[in-house]
Design a protein around this motif. Structure first.
Motif, PDB file in Angstrom:
ATOM      1  N   GLN A 232       0.732  -1.204  -0.037  1.00 45.05           N
ATOM      2  CA  GLN A 232      -0.090  -0.044  -0.085  1.00 45.05           C
ATOM      3  C   GLN A 232       0.886   1.213  -0.063  1.00 45.05           C
ATOM      4  OE1 GLN A 232      -2.248  -0.716   3.511  1.00 45.05           O
ATOM      5  NE2 GLN A 232      -4.221  -0.880   2.402  1.00 45.05           N
ATOM      6  N   HIS A 239      -2.659   2.162  -6.297  1.00 47.16           N
ATOM      7  CA  HIS A 239      -3.451   3.181  -6.050  1.00 47.16           C
ATOM      8  C   HIS A 239      -4.112   3.805  -7.430  1.00 47.16           C
ATOM      9  CE1 HIS A 239      -3.044   3.354  -1.627  1.00 47.16           C
ATOM     10  NE2 HIS A 239      -1.766   2.910  -1.964  1.00 47.16           N
ATOM     11  N   LEU A 242      -6.735   1.530  -8.346  1.00 46.70           N
ATOM     12  CA  LEU A 242      -7.931   1.857  -7.802  1.00 46.70           C
ATOM     13  C   LEU A 242      -8.703   3.155  -7.777  1.00 46.70           C
ATOM     14  CD1 LEU A 242      -6.913  -0.077  -4.428  1.00 46.70           C
ATOM     15  CD2 LEU A 242      -8.869  -0.723  -5.830  1.00 46.70           C
ATOM     16  N   ASP A 246     -14.847   4.412  -5.456  1.00 42.37           N
ATOM     17  CA  ASP A 246     -14.948   5.301  -3.995  1.00 42.37           C
ATOM     18  C   ASP A 246     -14.332   4.471  -2.848  1.00 42.37           C
ATOM     19  OD1 ASP A 246     -16.645   3.181  -2.990  1.00 42.37           O
ATOM     20  OD2 ASP A 246     -18.466   4.095  -3.764  1.00 42.37           O
ATOM     21  N   ASP A 247     -14.180   5.194  -1.608  1.00 37.75           N
ATOM     22  CA  ASP A 247     -13.480   5.033  -0.601  1.00 37.75           C
ATOM     23  C   ASP A 247     -13.982   3.381   0.003  1.00 37.75           C
ATOM     24  OD1 ASP A 247     -11.916   7.073  -0.416  1.00 37.75           O
ATOM     25  OD2 ASP A 247     -12.900   8.010   1.099  1.00 37.75           O
ATOM     26  N   GLU A 248     -15.278   3.344  -0.251  1.00 35.62           N
ATOM     27  CA  GLU A 248     -15.653   1.816   0.274  1.00 35.62           C
ATOM     28  C   GLU A 248     -15.118   0.920  -0.487  1.00 35.62           C
ATOM     29  OE1 GLU A 248     -20.057  -0.378   1.542  1.00 35.62           O
ATOM     30  OE2 GLU A 248     -19.967   1.882   0.975  1.00 35.62           O
ATOM     31  N   LYS A 250     -12.513   0.960  -2.494  1.00 28.61           N
ATOM     32  CA  LYS A 250     -11.004   0.611  -2.384  1.00 28.61           C
ATOM     33  C   LYS A 250     -11.019  -0.131  -1.023  1.00 28.61           C
ATOM     34  CE  LYS A 250      -9.874   5.088  -4.343  1.00 28.61           C
ATOM     35  NZ  LYS A 250      -9.471   6.637  -4.179  1.00 28.61           N
ATOM     36  N   GLN A 251     -11.638   0.096   0.036  1.00 28.09           N
ATOM     37  CA  GLN A 251     -11.580  -0.698   1.296  1.00 28.09           C
ATOM     38  C   GLN A 251     -11.851  -2.142   1.049  1.00 28.09           C
ATOM     39  OE1 GLN A 251      -9.981   0.137   3.965  1.00 28.09           O
ATOM     40  NE2 GLN A 251     -10.315  -1.674   5.177  1.00 28.09           N
ATOM     41  N   TRP A 254      -8.837  -3.884  -0.716  1.00 23.53           N
ATOM     42  CA  TRP A 254      -7.728  -4.062   0.119  1.00 23.53           C
ATOM     43  C   TRP A 254      -8.082  -5.140   1.278  1.00 23.53           C
ATOM     44  CZ3 TRP A 254      -3.293  -2.634  -1.732  1.00 23.53           C
ATOM     45  CH2 TRP A 254      -3.189  -1.379  -2.266  1.00 23.53           C
TER      46      TRP A 254
END
Length: 284
Positions: A232, A239, A242, A246-248, A250-251, A254
């Motif tokens: 990361q 990155h 990705l 959106d952030d959700e 992406k999470q 990961w």
């Protein structure tokens, strides 16, 4: 191939490395454990010794050039180049701290080397040539920077199946981002890893006495979570892949990567599969 923009790719890659330069350098001890032995093998293959002059391309923050500088000693010279200003600055800081006055770093494009009349005994790239959009032009430029009888050396990833510490996360991220695998001939981590590919590149460039050697180079850490953090923090391309999520989302990607990496945890810690290819060829 028709949708690939090499200029945009290089600009994006430069920005990625400028952004992660500090993290990459901070992982220097891991880089030394992971890639240091394979680098020593490559330097052996290229005949780097006391008094040699060595040019490193895509040299990053200077870890592989430090190995060369210690070999060549005060009678030799090492020039580390990279197109990232931040990485180059860190490389010069490392050379200064180590007291290696025979080494310096400068900003330079590995596809279009500008070394003037200076010629080198060896030109080395460690996990760099694979990401060049025009590998053939880079080879031509590297050979031009050599003395006759000098060597080009490259350390590259083998196949995705042999480098699952990285290929598994890349595959997961491509799935989440709905991205296709790179087409043959495009730059990427495994672009020179298939059997015979780097040999063909060296032969087409006109090099002789071409040698390759596969080297086991597992990524050894305490936990899968530590490997996740390494990737990361240090692999900006992940990155970028990705970037459209959106952030959700992406999470979620990961989290799946971490689960995949946990498959490589053992009783003695995390051992991420990785095989490198060391290749060398001589300017005739």
């Amino acid at each position: 191939m028709t949708n690939f923009d090499p200029v945009a790719f290089k600009n994006s890659t430069r920005n990625q490395w400028d952004n992660v330069a500090g993290h990459w350098n901070a992982w220097g001890p891991l880089l030394d454990r992971w890639l240091g032995p394979a680098t020593e093998t490559l330097l052996d293959m290229c005949g780097v010794q006391s008094g040699s002059t060595v040019l490193h391309i895509a040299g990053g923050s200077g870890q592989d050039a430090l190995q060369s500088a210690r070999r060549v000693g005060s009678d030799g010279f090492v020039l580390s180049t990279d197109f990232s200003e931040n990485l180059t600055r860190l490389a010069n800081d490392q050379f200064e701290r180590a007291g290696l006055t025979q080494a310096r770093a400068t900003v330079m494009d590995g596809e279009n080397l500008k070394t003037g009349d200076q010629r080198f005994d060896a030109v080395i790239s460690r996990v760099g040539l694979i990401f060049f959009p025009d590998q053939k032009s880079s080879m031509k430029s590297q050979i031009s920077a050599l003395h006759k009888g000098g060597s080009v050396g490259a350390l590259v990833y083998a196949t995705p199946q042999e480098c699952r510490f990285f290929s598994d996360p890349v595959g997961i991220i491509r799935k989440h981002a709905n991205l296709p695998a790179p087409a043959p001939g495009l730059p990427g981590p495994f672009s020179l890893g298939a059997p015979g590919v780097i040999e063909d590149l060296f032969e087409a460039a006109g090099l002789g006495d071409i040698q390759t050697q596969k080297i086991e180079a597992p990524v050894v850490l305490e936990t899968a979570q530590e490997c996740l953090r390494f990737e990361q923090e240090s692999f900006g391309a992940l990155h970028q892949m990705l970037g459209g999520l959106d952030d959700e989302a992406k999470q979620a990607a990961w989290e799946e990567v971490e689960i995949a990496l946990e498959a490589f945890e053992t009783d003695t810690g995390f051992i991420g599969p990785c095989t490198m290819i060391a290749a060398s060829g001589v300017k005739t």
